[in-house]
Write a protein that holds these residues in place. Structure first.
Motif, mmCIF file in Angstrom:
data_model
loop_
_atom_site.group_PDB
_atom_site.id
_atom_site.type_symbol
_atom_site.label_atom_id
_atom_site.label_comp_id
_atom_site.label_asym_id
_atom_site.label_seq_id
_atom_site.Cartn_x
_atom_site.Cartn_y
_atom_site.Cartn_z
ATOM 1 N N PHE A 171 6.975 41.316 36.231
ATOM 2 C CA PHE A 171 6.874 42.723 35.848
ATOM 3 C C PHE A 171 8.223 43.226 35.349
ATOM 4 O O PHE A 171 9.237 43.089 36.038
ATOM 5 C CB PHE A 171 6.397 43.564 37.035
ATOM 6 N N LYS A 202 -2.185 41.716 34.711
ATOM 7 C CA LYS A 202 -0.948 42.480 34.895
ATOM 8 C C LYS A 202 -1.061 43.867 34.275
ATOM 9 O O LYS A 202 -0.634 44.865 34.880
ATOM 10 C CB LYS A 202 0.232 41.727 34.284
ATOM 11 N N LEU A 212 -0.651 47.517 36.080
ATOM 12 C CA LEU A 212 0.345 48.486 35.614
ATOM 13 C C LEU A 212 -0.287 49.836 35.274
ATOM 14 O O LEU A 212 0.292 50.892 35.552
ATOM 15 C CB LEU A 212 1.080 47.934 34.386
#
Length: 207
Positions: A167, A126, A130
């Motif tokens: 998220f 993740k 990002l």
């Protein structure tokens, strides 16, 4: 990409029943002795697409040992959260749709078996997304490790609504929702969007 194996894994994951004939076929024809899952019956190609689908299925069916084998393979091919789309042949890029699926599988495994390693691996994926693959709050298709370039396109088929729930803040999830709301039932199918520096250009393709 994965053809027959992809179809079989989707059937296993979303249409799972007590009938294990499909699982047996996959184990007999696609799983190597070392636990690696190949994409085709006649080759040794190993793709992140196949691994992600298989990991998702193993979480759904609570097969921890087999999941750990796939997780170990992913760890050997992961570079600070970046996962090459092809494992055993030359590849420079990842594929966000596959990385999001693998990330989600790790989070699912953590929820099921309460091992912090799974959470850590999911977070690494993740964080890479990002830091390298978000433009205008949208997750673009890929990052190329060789050229250090990021895609300027988002294919709608790459959007993983369940993965986006991980998220925060939710501006990323909302941006993808706004794009999906543009899909209509007219004769043209919204296939992908192209991001430019100044605006978002929408490309359509006939069904």
């Amino acid at each position: 990409m994965g053809g027959l194996l992809t179809l079989l894994l989707i059937l296993l994951t979303f249409l799972f029943t007590e009938d294990t004939s499909t699982e047996t076929f996959v184990n007999d024809h696609f799983i190597k002795d070392n636990g690696e899952i190949t994409t085709y019956m006649t080759s040794d190609d190993i793709l992140s697409e196949s691994i992600g689908l298989y990991m998702e299925y193993l979480v759904e069916t609570e097969q921890k040992q087999a999941f750990d084998e796939q997780a170990a393979l992913v760890r050997t091919k992961m570079d600070d959260g970046f996962i090459y789309w092809r494992f055993n042949a030359e590849a420079n890029a990842n594929a966000s749709v596959d990385d999001l699926r693998i990330m989600r599988a790790f989070y699912g495994a953590h929820a099921l078996w309460q091992e912090e390693t799974y959470q850590t691996l999911g977070n690494e994926i993740k964080q890479f997304i990002l830091s390298e693959q978000v433009k205008n709050n949208l997750i673009v298709d890929y990052y190329d490790m060789k050229s250090l370039m990021t895609a300027n396109e988002v294919h709608l088929s790459y959007i993983d609504g369940r993965a986006l729930r991980n998220f925060f803040p939710n501006n990323i999830q909302q941006a993808h929702t706004d794009i999906l709301k543009r899909v209509s039932d007219d004769p043209f199918f919204l296939r992908y969007i192209s991001l430019s520096k100044r605006n978002i250009r929408i490309r359509k393709k006939l069904i």
